[in-house]
Scaffold this motif. Sequence first.
Motif, PDB file in Angstrom:
ATOM      1  N   LEU A   1       0.823  -1.204   0.000  1.00  0.00           N
ATOM      2  CA  LEU A   1       0.000   0.000   0.000  1.00  0.00           C
ATOM      3  C   LEU A   1       0.857   1.253   0.000  1.00  0.00           C
ATOM      4  CD1 LEU A   1      -2.698  -1.101   2.608  1.00  0.00           C
ATOM      5  CD2 LEU A   1      -2.809  -1.233   0.120  1.00  0.00           C
TER       6      LEU A   1
ATOM      7  N   GLU B   1      -5.633  -3.266   5.050  1.00  0.00           N
ATOM      8  CA  GLU B   1      -4.358  -3.106   5.759  1.00  0.00           C
ATOM      9  C   GLU B   1      -4.050  -4.288   6.686  1.00  0.00           C
ATOM     10  OE1 GLU B   1      -4.926   0.673   7.611  1.00  0.00           O
ATOM     11  OE2 GLU B   1      -3.962   1.788   5.968  1.00  0.00           O
TER      12      GLU B   1
ATOM     13  N   SER C   1       2.212  -2.070   4.163  1.00  0.00           N
ATOM     14  CA  SER C   1       2.500  -0.777   3.551  1.00  0.00           C
ATOM     15  C   SER C   1       3.856  -0.822   2.870  1.00  0.00           C
ATOM     16  CB  SER C   1       2.500   0.318   4.613  1.00  0.00           C
ATOM     17  OG  SER C   1       3.597   0.129   5.506  1.00  0.00           O
TER      18      SER C   1
END
Length: 481
Positions: free
Chosen positions: A304, A336, A341
Motif C-alpha cells: 500500500l 491493511e 505498507s
Amino acid sequence: MSQARNGRSEWFELSEEGWRRSNRARPLGQLVREALQNAFDQRASRVKVRLEEDEVRIEDDAPSGLARDEFAFTVFLGEKDTPPTWRGRKGRGLKEMIAASDRAEVETVGRTLVFDHTGRHVKPNTREVGTCLRLFRRTSASEREAAVQLLRLTIPPPGVELVINGRTVRPPRVKDSLEDCPLETVELHRGVERYVERPTRVDLYHPRPGETPHLFELGLPVEPHHLPWHVDVQQRIPLAAERDAARDAYKRTLAAILLESLAPELSRQELSGAWVTEVLANFTLGPEALEAYVAKVLPARAVLSVGPRMDDRARQLGAKVVDLRGMPLPALEQLETLVESAEAYVERMEGPPRDMRVNPGARAERFVGLVRCLSRELTGREAGVEFFERKVRDPSAQVDAEYDRERHLLRVNMRGQVRLDEPLEPRTLGIILHELAHDQGDEHDFAFIDRLEGFAGRALRCLVDQPDLLAPYASPKKRTG
C-alpha cells in the motif's frame, strides 16, 4: 355543516379521480407485473400477456380464478394472512391496473366483472378455470416496448409457462444458488405487515445478452442494480411504496452476503466492481473472503502506498505499489490487515538500517574526482561522496548507491556493483549518472527519465568535445593504451 359518519369504518373516502391519476402515471410494465404476481401466487401453470395499442390482455389458467369479487374493486382488500413466500401483499395490484384503464373486464370462473362508463356490474360466463384480465387503454409504441423489455426479464416459477406477445420467456442461465441467507422480509398476519428476518434461498443468474442485471423478488424484476448478475430472492423484499425499489440498507446487506459467500469463486472482473468497495466500506468481511479479494484484485507483491520516496524504494525492491487512499476508510483498514505498507515492506526487505561508514582511501580518489567533475558539469554544483557498507536480510534489497538531495551527497555501497578502480566502466558510470539525476527528485517518473537521458547525452558530449576533462579518471591501462 359536515355530514355525520357512523362507525370508525367510515372515517375515510377514496377519491376515484385521484386514485386513477396516481395509477395512470405508473409505467405500463410495472402495472402488468402485478398481474403476473397474482397469477404466480394462484399457482397458474400458463400465463399469456398481449400488449396492443388499445388493449392489454393477461390470461392465466389458475385453478380457482378470482376468489372474491371485492378483490377487484375494494382498495387494500386482499389476503390477510400470507407467508413471506407469497408475492402479493397490499391488496392493490389488480385495482391499480383497472384504475389506470379507460375500461376493463375481469373474466374469472363463472362471472365477468365489467368496469365501464356506466359503472361496475357483473355478468355470468362459462369459464371454468383461471382469469382473463382485459384492460382497454391507448398506449404508445415506446410504452409497450419498455413494458415488454421489463416483463421479459421475469423468471417464471418452475413448471410455469409465460408467453409475452406470442413469445415464451426462457429463464436465464443459472450461476449459483445460496441457501439460508438471513434477510429481512415481510409477512402478513391478520392484515398487518410485519418485518422479520428469516433465512431464504437466493438464486443468481447470468443476464441474457443486452440485459441489465436486476434485483428480483420471487422471479419478478424489482429494479436494476450494480451487481454483475440477476439476483432473485425467494421471499418478499421490503420495498418502497411504489414497489419499484428495495431499501438501500437491504441491498447493502444482500450484497455483503453474496460477497462473503462467493468471493473465493468470483473472477477478478466480478470482484473489481464498485459493489465490492461499497460492501467493504459498510461490512467487515471474514478472512476467507477478504483473502480472496486481495489475491484476485491486487497484483502479486502488492504493497500500500504511503508516499513518493518510500513507494519508489519499494518498487526498486520488487514490490507493486497500489494507491488505495481514495477508498473509504473502513475498506482501507480491512485491506491493511492483509496487505503491508510500502514502508513496512522496505523495512522487512532491508532490515533495520545497519550502515557502517567505510574509508576506501587512495583507491577511491579517481572515482570521487569523476563524481565531482560530472556533478559540476551536469547539475551546476559539486556533489560530495561517502562510502558505506550495508547488511541486508534479502540480497534483492541490496543497493549500489543512494543520493541524499538535502546534502548533495552521493552515498556508495561498498557491497554493491560500483568499481572504484575503473569509474568510467559502463555500469559504474551508469550508476553515477542515475544517482545524480535524483538531484531534483526522488521518484523514477517521466521527469527523472528525461533528466537521466539528458545527463547521459551531455556526458557523452564531454567525452567527444573535451576528452581531456574525463581522461584523468580512466584506468591507467586505458590511459596508456
